[in-house]
Every structure is written in C-alpha cells, then in structure tokens.
Design a protein around this motif. Sequence first.
Motif, PDB file in Angstrom:
ATOM      1  N   ALA A 132       2.486  14.039  -9.618  1.00  0.00           N
ATOM      2  CA  ALA A 132       3.478  15.107  -9.748  1.00  0.00           C
ATOM      3  C   ALA A 132       4.005  15.247 -11.172  1.00  0.00           C
ATOM      4  CB  ALA A 132       4.636  14.856  -8.784  1.00  0.00           C
ATOM      5  N   LEU A 133       4.127  14.127 -11.886  1.00  0.00           N
ATOM      6  CA  LEU A 133       4.663  14.162 -13.245  1.00  0.00           C
ATOM      7  C   LEU A 133       3.529  14.172 -14.263  1.00  0.00           C
ATOM      8  CD1 LEU A 133       7.628  11.633 -13.023  1.00  0.00           C
ATOM      9  CD2 LEU A 133       7.809  14.035 -13.682  1.00  0.00           C
ATOM     10  N   PRO A 134       3.632  14.973 -15.334  1.00  0.00           N
ATOM     11  CA  PRO A 134       2.617  14.920 -16.395  1.00  0.00           C
ATOM     12  C   PRO A 134       2.540  13.512 -16.981  1.00  0.00           C
ATOM     13  CG  PRO A 134       4.055  16.834 -16.664  1.00  0.00           C
ATOM     14  CD  PRO A 134       4.678  15.975 -15.607  1.00  0.00           C
ATOM     15  N   GLN A 135       1.334  13.067 -17.248  1.00  0.00           N
ATOM     16  CA  GLN A 135       1.120  11.711 -17.727  1.00  0.00           C
ATOM     17  C   GLN A 135       0.674  11.702 -19.191  1.00  0.00           C
ATOM     18  OE1 GLN A 135       1.476   8.677 -15.394  1.00  0.00           O
ATOM     19  NE2 GLN A 135       2.775  10.409 -14.821  1.00  0.00           N
ATOM     20  N   ALA A 166       3.813   5.547  -5.699  1.00  0.00           N
ATOM     21  CA  ALA A 166       3.697   5.553  -7.155  1.00  0.00           C
ATOM     22  C   ALA A 166       2.598   6.504  -7.610  1.00  0.00           C
ATOM     23  CB  ALA A 166       3.423   4.143  -7.663  1.00  0.00           C
ATOM     24  N   SER A 167       1.488   6.544  -6.884  1.00  0.00           N
ATOM     25  CA  SER A 167       0.400   7.456  -7.231  1.00  0.00           C
ATOM     26  C   SER A 167       0.834   8.906  -7.074  1.00  0.00           C
ATOM     27  CB  SER A 167      -0.819   7.168  -6.350  1.00  0.00           C
ATOM     28  OG  SER A 167      -1.276   5.847  -6.530  1.00  0.00           O
ATOM     29  N   LEU A 196       0.826  -1.208   0.000  1.00  0.00           N
ATOM     30  CA  LEU A 196       0.000   0.000   0.000  1.00  0.00           C
ATOM     31  C   LEU A 196       0.859   1.256   0.000  1.00  0.00           C
ATOM     32  CD1 LEU A 196      -2.878  -0.964   2.477  1.00  0.00           C
ATOM     33  CD2 LEU A 196      -3.121  -0.387   0.058  1.00  0.00           C
ATOM     34  N   LEU A 197       1.942   1.242   0.763  1.00  0.00           N
ATOM     35  CA  LEU A 197       2.843   2.400   0.783  1.00  0.00           C
ATOM     36  C   LEU A 197       3.503   2.601  -0.575  1.00  0.00           C
ATOM     37  CD1 LEU A 197       4.519   1.967   4.293  1.00  0.00           C
ATOM     38  CD2 LEU A 197       2.791   3.636   3.619  1.00  0.00           C
TER      39      LEU A 197
END
Length: 436
Positions: free
Chosen positions: A41-44, A35-36, A29-30
């Motif tokens: 934070a980064l453009p996808q 990762a989420s 979960l952490l």
Amino acid sequence: MASDAAQIFRSGQRLLALLGDLRLAIGLLLLIALASALGTALPQNEPAGAYHDHYDAQPWLGLLTAGPILALQLDHVYSSGWFLALLALLAASLTTCSIRRQWPALRSGLQWMDHQHPHQLSKYSIGITREAGPQSLQHLAQLLRRRGWKVQQKTGRLAARQGVIAGRSGPLLVHVGLIVLMTGAAWGALGGQRLERFLAPGRSLDLVDRQGETRLSIRLQDFSVDRDARGQARQFHSQLLFSSPALATARHVDVSVNHPARMGGVTVYQADWRVAALTVQLGRSPQLQFPLQPLPSLGEQVWGLALPTRPDGSHPVLLTVASEQGPVLVYDGNGEKMGALRVDGPPLDVDGLPVRITHVLPASGLLIKRDPGVPLVYTGFAVALLGGGLSVLASRKLWAVADQGKLHVAGISNRDVVGFGEALPRLLDSLAEEAH
C-alpha cells in the motif's frame, strides 16, 4: 548446581515448546501478511522528501505522516530490521517444529509395527473380522500388493502400508520450502540492488561490477506507448538490446508492463515513462533539442521548459506537453495560453518569432533489479508446493492376524477415514470372491 542445570534445561524445553507451537507460527504468518500489505500500500524505497511531500499535508489513512512512516521503516518494509526479524523468528519456529514433530512423525511412519494377537487390533477404530480359510492371509497379501500396498508378511500375520512416505513427508517439505523461501527473500532484501533510470531511444546504460568493468550493457532501441480511443495510456513497450562479455552476440528483448526481461542475474522491468525532450526550430535556426522537466503543479504527467524568445534570454515562454503525440501548449510570461503546436505541424508566431515543434522524444522508465535470492525463492516455492500436494495424499496402514479360522483386519488413515472404513469391507469381499 544440579538443580540450576535442571532449571535451565526445563526453561530451554519450555522455550522450544513455545517456539515450535503451531499458534506462534500462525500468528507470525498473519503479522508477515499484514506487513506485506503495508509494503504494497505504501510506496517503497522513495527519497525521504517524497514522503514528506505526500503525507505531511495529507496523512496516510488519516493517521500516519512522513515522520512515523520513516521512523517505523515503512518506507522499506521488506528490508527493515523488524520484518527480517519476523522472517527469522518464523524460520526458527518452523525449524523447531520440523525437528521436534515432523521428522519424528516421518520416522515413526516408516517403522513397521508388528501385531501378533487379535486383541492388539481392537484399539483401532477401523476393524473387521471375517471367517477365513488357511490361505486367506496369503491371498490378502497378494491382493494388497496388486493394489500398490507395501506388505511385510510373517507367520500368521501381516502389516501393510500405502502412501506413508509421501503423506508423512508432505508437511516436512512444506516447512523446508518455506524456510528456503524466506532465506532467499532475506538474502535478496539485504544483498539485492535496485536502480531506476529513464532512457531515451538510442541511449545506453552500462552496469559495472566492483572492479569497474562493464558487466551488462542495456541499450534502448525503441519505445512506444499504446493508447486507447480516449488517448489514455494502456501499455508501454521498450525494445532493448542486451550485450555483455558473457554473451557471444547481442540479444534483442521486448519489455512491457508485467512482462520483464531477465539476463545475467538482472531483471529489467517496464516501470514508467516520460517525455524527455522537445526538438524545436526557432525561425530559420537549426533544429534544437531541449530537455524537459516535470511540472507537478500543472498535472501528474506534464513536462515543460521555459524557452527564451530573444537572443539576450528575455521574454521566455513556457512550453508544456503531456503526451509523446503532442500537442505542445505555449504560455506567455503571464500564464496566458498563446496557442498549441502539433508535432511537425505549422509554426506558431510568438512575439514575431516562428516556433515549430519537429519531434517529441519519449523516454522509457526502467526498473533494474539484481536479486541474488531469486533462485532460492523459486526453489523454496517449488518445494513448498510439492509438500502441499503430498500433504493431501492419504497415508494408510493395515494389519491382519489369522487366528482360529478367522481373519482379523484393522487399519488407520490420516485422510478420508470414513472412505477407508468403507473400503476395508470391500477389500475383504474381493478377497472372498477370489477365493471362490
């Protein structure tokens, strides 16, 4: 051969024990949360060139350039192989824990345990013994039933329980809900579709199925931008018209930032805006509409076009605009500012040619997503939320044995043990009051 089989069996048991370990689930979960955060934070889902333009000269957080970002699949975190593998591993861990622990715990909680002798109640930390009459056990059973307990009564003894099904099923429902939610998220990441388009008012976008037939038509009726006193954009509004063979009549929908529209399994988001075109009048010419291109070298939201002022295409001037309200700035071939044009205002003389702006056409940036996993995500979230609510409910069990003029009562609770320990004497006090 038997020893090899036994060794394999023990290895499988250890693997299942590790897979169902709560510490592994928490660690996963952490990792998924981290990762989420990276995906936020980064453009996808941008073109590879956009990452090179943004992060080669200025690495993200001073660490990552475009190469590592693309190699680690951080440009599409939620559909990357490693992220889906984390989801699958967490789902396997929750499934193993549910089968090995939660389901047996629920079955055990539903079984009635029969204690026939007072000494069997001594193992419980909550217990009390009172003087009792011949009908005390019967009166206790009636009192418990009135207070919502389920009671199983036998000669000289009884067993009662309260909230067992709800309390014990809560953790299992949480696990099931999370598994369904992750299944929906993975299905959406692998089978979903995403489309970004700019539409000018009056223009339409047709979404077709695999057979080439129009499934949904989206027409932009109108677009507007709300601005504050300083002229900064606060909100964008698109008035859309949905039509499809499945709809008896076309449907009008307003879309704005954080207020999407859903239709036929497709969700339309208000994502962006731009200035699409300028309508220009050169001298006494008809009004001509020219498309604009973004000019990032002049600003983040600046659009413009090179407009020739001679019939042979020579002596161009640069027209730029940063708002659908104008003004339109005019620059000569050397980059010197020649003036500003208001929308539908007086013309500007450019080397003897009057230039007038009659209209600035804005375009709405729409993000169109089809996510087949959304129903599963919502269902999983609802089930997990229900399970979480049930998990906080107390699950209580109580036993009573009448022996030699005394009533021995003991019980257990998975929540608020202190409160249950204080409630048990009050329960017997109420029983004594009713007897008198």
